[in-house]
Design a protein around this motif. Sequence first.
Motif, PDB file in Angstrom:
ATOM      1  N   ALA A 295       2.193   4.163   6.123  1.00  0.00           N
ATOM      2  CA  ALA A 295       1.696   3.441   6.184  1.00  0.00           C
ATOM      3  C   ALA A 295       1.259   3.377   3.848  1.00  0.00           C
ATOM      4  O   ALA A 295       1.934   4.245   3.289  1.00  0.00           O
ATOM      5  CB  ALA A 295      -0.001   4.939   5.891  1.00  0.00           C
ATOM      6  N   HIS A 296       0.705   2.622   3.387  1.00  0.00           N
ATOM      7  CA  HIS A 296       0.954   1.920   2.557  1.00  0.00           C
ATOM      8  C   HIS A 296      -1.213   2.214   2.209  1.00  0.00           C
ATOM      9  O   HIS A 296      -1.808   3.022   3.478  1.00  0.00           O
ATOM     10  CB  HIS A 296       0.734   1.149   2.264  1.00  0.00           C
ATOM     11  CG  HIS A 296       1.552  -0.097   2.561  1.00  0.00           C
ATOM     12  ND1 HIS A 296       2.440  -1.292   2.465  1.00  0.00           N
ATOM     13  CD2 HIS A 296       3.593   0.743   2.685  1.00  0.00           C
ATOM     14  CE1 HIS A 296       3.769  -1.562   1.939  1.00  0.00           C
ATOM     15  NE2 HIS A 296       4.013   0.010   2.046  1.00  0.00           N
ATOM     16  N   GLY A 297      -1.639   2.539   0.841  1.00  0.00           N
ATOM     17  CA  GLY A 297      -2.831   2.939   1.077  1.00  0.00           C
ATOM     18  C   GLY A 297      -3.177   1.739   0.047  1.00  0.00           C
ATOM     19  O   GLY A 297      -3.288   0.516  -0.167  1.00  0.00           O
ATOM     20  N   ARG A 298      -4.493   1.750   0.349  1.00  0.00           N
ATOM     21  CA  ARG A 298      -5.981   0.694  -1.068  1.00  0.00           C
ATOM     22  C   ARG A 298      -5.600  -0.373   0.057  1.00  0.00           C
ATOM     23  O   ARG A 298      -6.186  -0.777   1.312  1.00  0.00           O
ATOM     24  CB  ARG A 298      -5.827   1.152  -1.679  1.00  0.00           C
ATOM     25  CG  ARG A 298      -4.991   1.795  -2.508  1.00  0.00           C
ATOM     26  CD  ARG A 298      -6.035   2.981  -3.565  1.00  0.00           C
ATOM     27  NE  ARG A 298      -5.592   4.278  -4.198  1.00  0.00           N
ATOM     28  CZ  ARG A 298      -5.405   5.537  -3.532  1.00  0.00           C
ATOM     29  NH1 ARG A 298      -5.814   6.476  -3.329  1.00  0.00           N
ATOM     30  NH2 ARG A 298      -4.703   6.085  -4.522  1.00  0.00           N
ATOM     31  N   ASP A 299      -5.557  -1.524  -1.009  1.00  0.00           N
ATOM     32  CA  ASP A 299      -5.737  -2.847  -0.418  1.00  0.00           C
ATOM     33  C   ASP A 299      -7.212  -3.090   0.312  1.00  0.00           C
ATOM     34  O   ASP A 299      -7.340  -3.769   0.996  1.00  0.00           O
ATOM     35  CB  ASP A 299      -4.584  -3.206   0.678  1.00  0.00           C
ATOM     36  CG  ASP A 299      -3.953  -4.565   1.046  1.00  0.00           C
ATOM     37  OD1 ASP A 299      -4.969  -5.441   0.080  1.00  0.00           O
ATOM     38  OD2 ASP A 299      -3.495  -5.146   1.521  1.00  0.00           O
TER      39      ASP A 299
END
Length: 792
Positions: A295-299
């Motif tokens: 999973a990525h973060g922020r955006d």
Amino acid sequence: MSGREGIGAAVERKEDRRFLVGKGRYTDDLQLPGQSFGVFVRSPHAHAAIRSIGVERAAGAPGVLAVLTGEQVAADGLGTIPCGWQIKNKDGSVMVEPPHPALALGKVRHVGDPVVLVVAEARAQAREAAQLVEVEYEPLPAVSHLGAAAAAGAPLVWDEAPGNVCFDWHLGDAAAVDAAFARAARVVRLDLVNNRVAPNAIEPRAANGHYDAVEDRYTLYTTSQNPHLTRLLLGAFTLKVPEHRLRVVAPDVGGGFGSKIFHYAEELLVLWASRRVGRPVKWTAERSEAFLSDAHGRDHLSHAELALDAGGKFLGLRVRTLANMGAYLSTFAPAIPTYLYATLLSGPYVIPAIYAEVQAIFSHTVPVDAVRGAGRPEASYLLERLVDRAAREMGIDRVELRRRNFVPTDAFPYQTPVALQYDTGDYHATLDLALGAIDYERFAERRAASEARGKLRGFGVSTYIEACGIAPSALVGALGARAGLYESATVRVNPTGSVTVFTGSHSHGQGHETTFAQLVVEKLGVPLAQVEVVHGDTDRIPFGMGTYGSRSAAVGGSALYKAMDKIVEKGRKIAAHLLEASVADVEFADGKFRVAGTDREKGFGEVAFAAYVPHNYPIETVEPGLEESAFYDPKNFTFPAGCHAVEVEVDPETGVVQVVEAAIADDVGVVINPMIVDGQAHGGLAHGIGQALYEECVYDSDGQLASGSFMSYCMPRAADLPMFRTGNHATPCTHNPIGVKGVGEVGAIGVPPAVINAVLDALAPLGVTHIDMPATPEKVWRAVRAAQGGGR
Ligand code: MCN
């Protein structure tokens, strides 16, 4: 017994020896008898219909044991990957929660979506066979950029989510904010991007599943931050096996930064595949695979408005945020841009009225969830950029503007208009400390010296607040959490007085084997060498919630304190018997049970021995043995806060930014181990500088992750970072027994706005007033050119 090894001692990390000699035991190191290997075929398309999957050639390749598809997953009755938090829309309805199949069924929705699992005798064989799987795709229109996904007419990720909206949520009092804006002397506005980042722990994710047909029992070795949560989700939702037949072990884990909190499809699939092939199945992510599957973060895209009176007092804050969820809802995704973001928008300031609206948007990208800070960096970035802009527009010194608006030191407990109640803090003290450490007074001299070398120097500051140890369970349940957020500990005092601690917290770099042992030293007076801390194995530890949100010291440590209180209470009864005194007269301090006011005493070890060899023992009223468990559900969050100050030098010719000074002062409550706290601050600072200057997941218009390897995704290296100066000013937390607050995320939260504020300070003479993270050389160079009329 504060002292050489207890609370406050900078003892060396007990766990480091095995890491330094290369003997850490990570998931990929485990070779089980009959070990086989899994490799995933993943979607090369951001959005496509799956027309057919040809598995015959792969199935016939050397060493192949199984080639498994989503249809087989469904036919075997496995569940879809669940989401752990449900958000309610403004109108009271619930968010759109589409299914998340472990292997794609009918459609793929992001590049990297797993489609087929190939299992073979050897990893190389599985890789080669994976090349032979023939998936026929029909590409469909895709959308990856947040703004585009939210725009009218965008391709839909889910038919059931019109406009790609997952939820439309709000917090605060809109009418009060309107009134505040109506009487404002000045309104400051800002549009901001919070860049999408990848977690990039040193150890990529891995999972090794073993089904024991004799015992009818499953064991999963996995790179998890919270093995019990994984077991719970496997048991109840995905594998659907009673928990007593499931063991989840998270052995040494080489960093997580949030990305290993979640229950991932690969964990389910290796267990299921193991049952099908009758052998353990191990999968280990390649680095480029990690970019497409962690999973990525922020955006975030945000519009923010701050209303001030003529004297620079904050009157109201209005925020509108779009948050990218990616293609599927990851375990805690909905909580991040809501309860871990909007609730932090008051920062360390008195802002009488706040209103935030958050729309969560699906896109054809990797799911977005917690990465170090998780929501709180986004809040602090927005607020601290806005405060700097207000200072500049109103001609008020930016440090002075912050001071004018701080929650006064005598105003605690302080209730914000966005749900949180801060228990303690002293924001002036940390500001003074950081400014002193960076020698703010003499900044002008350093700026002139830089100028003489052709460099533009800027100073940036941020004063941040954080909320750690999200709690209590009943409250988070009311807010949509589908789990409790307590922590557990069992303290086993062995017959000769050494202590084994079993904790529900999980250490994957934070040093719990040391700091938790220091808590035992402090409380029970046992030497550090006599304490062992066990974590990460659901067969050994009590049910716990694991590590994230900088909760372990505050919640896990407090559970340990509670269990040790019970040990001391029982010990007093045993000692009273041995000393022929009444229990009320027996005190415990420095590892000794003593009859108050006398020198009659029994050592901790003697009492432990009596508990296990109960010859002379109050057997009628006290059970033998000395082992206690406790669960601790906190009353509130803890609220670390502080000031991060940095100086940058910008080369106006090339746009290169170098952080040349960084001085931070944090209030993390009572410090258990100053060296570990410093290390955590250092790691967080590197992380925060990385987000501010270097890191970004860039998707192209086809939904391909253009920055999907370390060739194109830039991580900070030692040469990019200055020497860090760290300081602490503790206002102990008032509601946990240790007085501790969290530290694991402070740098990632406080430092990005400080860096960008410094870059803008450096570029102000050239007329640049705005830049988005990451402030790469190209972006800085273009901003300078644009400000000077050179165009973009
Ligand atoms: N500590 C202390 N005194 C305090 C507060 C904490 O000595 N006042 C110690 C603790 O006992 C613990 C360490 O500092 O040894 C971090 O404690 P805490 O702030 O409670 O954070 P957690 O242990 O819960 O760790 C989670 C946090 C998070 S959320 C991320 S993300 C993160 C971080 O920790 N990921 C990390 N730090 C990391 N460090 C490493 N090496 N690897 C990661 O993946």
